[in-house]
Design a protein around this motif. Structure first.
Motif, short mmCIF file in Angstrom:
data_model
loop_
_atom_site.label_atom_id
_atom_site.label_comp_id
_atom_site.label_asym_id
_atom_site.label_seq_id
_atom_site.Cartn_x
_atom_site.Cartn_y
_atom_site.Cartn_z
N ASP A 163 0.74 -1.13 0.10
CA ASP A 163 -0.03 -0.13 0.06
C ASP A 163 0.94 1.21 0.09
O ASP A 163 1.94 1.20 0.64
CB ASP A 163 -0.99 -0.11 1.27
CG ASP A 163 -1.86 1.17 1.22
OD1 ASP A 163 -2.59 1.62 0.15
OD2 ASP A 163 -1.77 1.96 2.20
N THR A 164 0.59 2.13 -0.84
CA THR A 164 1.55 3.51 -1.03
C THR A 164 0.73 4.57 -0.75
O THR A 164 -0.54 4.81 -1.37
CB THR A 164 2.19 3.36 -2.55
OG1 THR A 164 2.85 2.21 -2.75
CG2 THR A 164 3.14 4.65 -2.67
N VAL A 165 1.07 5.54 0.26
CA VAL A 165 0.57 6.78 0.31
C VAL A 165 1.47 7.98 0.19
O VAL A 165 2.78 7.84 0.50
CB VAL A 165 -0.01 6.67 1.92
CG1 VAL A 165 -0.47 8.20 2.20
CG2 VAL A 165 -0.87 5.68 2.20
N GLN A 197 -1.49 14.02 3.65
CA GLN A 197 -1.63 13.21 2.83
C GLN A 197 -2.14 13.89 1.27
O GLN A 197 -3.13 14.40 1.47
CB GLN A 197 -2.70 12.00 3.22
CG GLN A 197 -2.60 11.01 1.94
CD GLN A 197 -3.75 9.80 2.37
OE1 GLN A 197 -3.82 9.48 3.59
NE2 GLN A 197 -4.47 9.41 1.50
N LYS A 235 -2.75 8.65 -3.02
CA LYS A 235 -2.60 7.14 -2.58
C LYS A 235 -2.48 6.41 -3.84
O LYS A 235 -3.01 6.73 -4.88
CB LYS A 235 -4.13 6.82 -2.04
CG LYS A 235 -3.97 5.46 -1.07
CD LYS A 235 -5.31 5.40 -0.25
CE LYS A 235 -5.40 3.87 0.33
NZ LYS A 235 -4.24 4.01 1.26
N CYS A 253 6.69 9.26 -0.53
CA CYS A 253 6.01 8.03 -0.62
C CYS A 253 6.23 7.20 0.36
O CYS A 253 7.56 6.97 0.42
CB CYS A 253 6.00 7.74 -2.06
SG CYS A 253 7.69 6.86 -2.44
#
Length: 752
Positions: free
Chosen positions: A514-516, A523, A526, A545
């Protein structure tokens, strides 16, 4: 001769008249009485011989008579020479017979009844050959019939006592069909002997009692006797007393004739409680590969009476003898004391599931009134059995495995004793991995350690079903990389103002990630792709990231990229030119802020004053700020020039100098207001000027106080000095408020 019947009388009379011979005398010998019991057979003998009999006598006639209830006589038998007749239609037809010889006759009556208690007559007559009676004789016997008195006894089948206790054996009786003449009761007690004989130990006749001497019971027994009951009491019962005792009751007539008797027996059972059972298992190892049952354990119980019985159990389930599977060998020993000891040996064909089985024995023994049991302790036996299943599992760490962990794999087979094991990877079975006993340690693991691991008992070769197998997956997450990448050292992307940009963040992993995306702690996206549309100078900055493995949150990585937006300088704050009116002699702060990339440079052109200097000059990557202070001596024109190689921007400041007004009249805000109202004709402007002067006076006092206290330094050119000057001279500041604060904060981030 009244007893002669009518047929005999004419012959006798005829003989008396015709014959002149001497009358022969016939002598008969008969018992006065014959005594017997009902249902017996009666024998009434009649012996005869002739006296003075004529030589002509050749024939003997015999007749048997019975006296009826009315006193008359009835003939029941008649014989003449060899001819005889049994009279029919009498009470004796079918149950009587007569024996005859040369010297006597015998009447036999079967199944004698009470009605047969009467007199029986025997008549013997001698005849000549020509039919003349020579002589006769008559005799009688009283047949006495007795009803046999029936004695019914009530006696227990058995009496049960412990050894050394006292035993009481009761015997009750009563008479049926007792004779009225019976007067005496005789009682006898007997004990069985080893040769199936009986020995009398007590005798009573009426009121006379006798305990037999020189028996095992002399001195330790007594007998109670009363009406219709007797009881044998034996004290200090011994094991040898476990035998049968007989009670006999006889009814006697007054003249000593036994008219009835009865007998019963009781088995005296003696008990001794045995000791607790003791179980012992075999010390040797038992193998399931044995074809025959193996000795498992022995159980012994001692000193019981009668013989105790031993039963075997496995896991509380009774074991029944079964050929080839369960054998029970029992050895019974009678001790010198007479007690019994029993040793039982269990032979059992074990199987693998018996490794956890518990064996026990139970002794069953009789006690007075029932059966009791005692259980032994349970034992477990050691069983050897071959390995049929091997299990391989990960002992640590718990959960998923990641690169850098220390992994412990354990291998265990189901055989006993456990065999040594070897480890290998399925992909390379010929390479034996170094292990410690049944443990394989991999430290630190990497992704190349992933694969299928196997273990098997040492000694087996090649592929075999007897092996353990498991899949080991080492999870990993490579460092994140942002693309496109312009430099190997600094991840920085430069673009033109207004362009769009797509940035990718990639981190190879063994599992889903999972990448944010974050900018300034917030934020902004996503997914591994970040899209930036219509970029502005505000778009510029550092983007981070963060990549996390969903199944293993402790596995995470991050990367950053700095976005630089190129463009010609842009003035920040108020865009239009600034026009001011200031009193002469005053100091005015002029501020100029611009952003752009490359970083714009700021220069000033001042017309109308030579007394000015720059008090603030700072910048970051894209924003530059310059603040200068100028003294108003005349009208001033100031120009802020911002430029980079892409473009240039100019901002103009116009300051109109206002001469200072002096007066000797007392200072009155009202007069000043009236004067300005009269001269300028604008009441609103005068109010504003008065308020500014009041505030300036107050701020000046505060500044003087702080300076005296050393709280306010002079001559600073940093941001604190600029803020103080703006606070002291709000009326002549170029700009105040939210725009100035925003620029100051932006630059403060860079300097800090």
């Amino acid at each position: 001769m009244a007893f002669l019947n009518r047929a005999a009388k004419p012959l006798f009379l005829l003989f008396s008249l015709v014959s002149c011979s001497a009358w022969a005398k016939v002598e008969l010998t008969m018992q006065e009485s014959v005594e017997l019991y009902v249902d017996d057979s009666a024998q009434i003998p009649c012996q005869y011989h002739f006296i003075n009999i004529s030589s002509e006598a050749r024939i003997v006639r015999i007749q048997w008579f019975v006296r009826d209830v009315d006193g008359s006589l009835s003939r029941i038998f008649y014989s003449h020479g060899k001819n005889y007749v049994v009279e029919s239609h009498t009470d004796y037809s079918g149950r009587m017979e007569v024996d005859m010889d040369n010297q006597g006759t015998k009447l036999i009556i079967h199944s004698v009844q009470l009605s047969d208690d009467r007199e029986f007559f025997c008549q013997v007559i001698g005849w000549t050959g020509d039919g003349l009676a020579l002589g006769s004789g008559v005799g009688k016997t009283h047949l006495k019939v007795f009803a046999w008195a029936k004695v019914e006894l009530t006696i227990q089948e058995s009496v049960e006592v412990y050894v050394d206790d006292s035993a009481q054996i009761p015997c009750q009786y009563h008479f049926i069909n007792a004779s009225s003449e019976a007067r005496i009761v005789g009682i006898q007690w007997f004990v069985s002997e080893g040769d199936n004989s009986q020995r009398r130990i007590f005798y009573s006749h009426g009121k006379n009692h006798l305990v037999e001497s020189h028996t095992d019971y002399s001195g330790r027994m007594e007998v109670d006797v009363d009406n219709y009951r007797t009881q044998l009491i034996i004290h200090s019962v011994q094991l040898s007393d476990d035998r049968e005792f007989f009670c006999q009751v006889i009814e006697w007539t007054g003249d000593g004739l036994a008219v009835g008797s009865g007998e019963g027996k009781t088995h005296l059972k003696v008990f001794v409680r045995p000791e607790a059972p003791v179980i012992s298992g075999v010390l040797t190892v038992i193998s399931v590969t044995s074809d025959l049952p193996s000795k498992v354990a022995s159980c012994e119980v001692q000193n019981g009476f009668p013989i105790p019985n031993i039963t075997w159990y496995k896991n509380s389930m009774r074991l029944m003898p079964s050929p080839g599977y369960v054998n029970v060998l029992t050895l019974v020993t009678q001790e010198y004391s007479g007690l019994y000891s029993v040793q039982s040996t269990l032979e059992y064909k074990v199987v693998k599931v018996d490794k956890d089985a518990h064996f026990s024995c139970e002794v069953n023994f009789f006690v007075p009134g029932g059966v009791r049991t005692m259980e032994s302790n349970s034992i477990n036996i050691t069983i050897h059995y071959p390995t049929t299943v091997v299990e391989l599992w990960k002992k640590s760490p718990q959960g998923l495995v990641k690169e850098g962990d220390t992994v412990e794999l354990r291998c265990q087979g189901d055989g006993n004793p456990p065999l040594p094991v070897i480890f290998n990877k399925k992909q390379d079975q010929d390479v034996v991995l170094e292990s410690s006993g049944d443990m394989l340690i991999l430290s630190p693991v990497s992704r190349k350690d992933s694969g299928i691991y196997q273990c098997r008992p040492l000694g087996t070769s090649g592929y075999t079903n007897i092996k353990g197998e498991m899949q080991l997956t080492v999870h990993y997450l490579d460092p994140a990389v942002v693309m496109p990448k312009d430099s190997d050292v600094i991840q920085e992307i430069v673009m033109l103002n207004g362009e769009s940009l797509t940035v990718a963040c990639n981190a190879p992993s063994s599992s889903k990630t999972d990448t944010v995306w974050y900018k300034d702690g917030e934020q902004v996206g996503k997914g591994n792709i970040l899209h930036l549309q219509d970029t502005t100078f505000e778009t510029a900055g550092e983007y981070i990231c963060e990549v996390t493995v969903l199944s293993h949150p402790s596995l995470h990585t991050s990367a950053s990229v700095y976005i630089v937006v190129q463009g010609s300088p842009q003035l920040m704050g108020v865009d239009e030119d600034v026009q001011l009116e200031k009193a002469t002699g005053r100091m005015v702060n002029l501020s100029c802020v611009a952003q752009g990339y490359p970083l714009p440079s700021i220069s000033w052109n001042i017309i109308g004053s030579q007394d000015w200097h720059e008090v603030v000059s700072k910048s970051n990557l894209t924003v530059a700020q310059s603040v200068l202070t100028v003294e108003v001596t005349s009208d001033i024109s100031a120009f802020c020039n911002v430029s980079n190689y892409i473009g240039t921007e100019v901002k103009a400041f116009s300051i109109k100098a206002i001469p200072t007004v002096t007066t000797t009249a007392p200072f009155s805000p009202g007069e000043i207001a009236a004067q300005y109202e009269a001269t300028e004709g604008s009441g609103v402007i005068m109010v504003v000027i008065i308020l500014c002067l009041l505030l300036l006076a107050i701020f000046g006092s505060v500044l003087h106080f702080l300076h005296k206290k050393g709280k306010f330094p002079c001559g600073r050119s940093d941001e604190a000095l600029l803020s103080s000057e703006l606070a002291l001279k709000p009326a002549i500041s170029v700009r105040v408020g939210a725009e100035e604060a925003a620029v100051t904060d932006l630059l403060a981030d860079t300097t800090s």
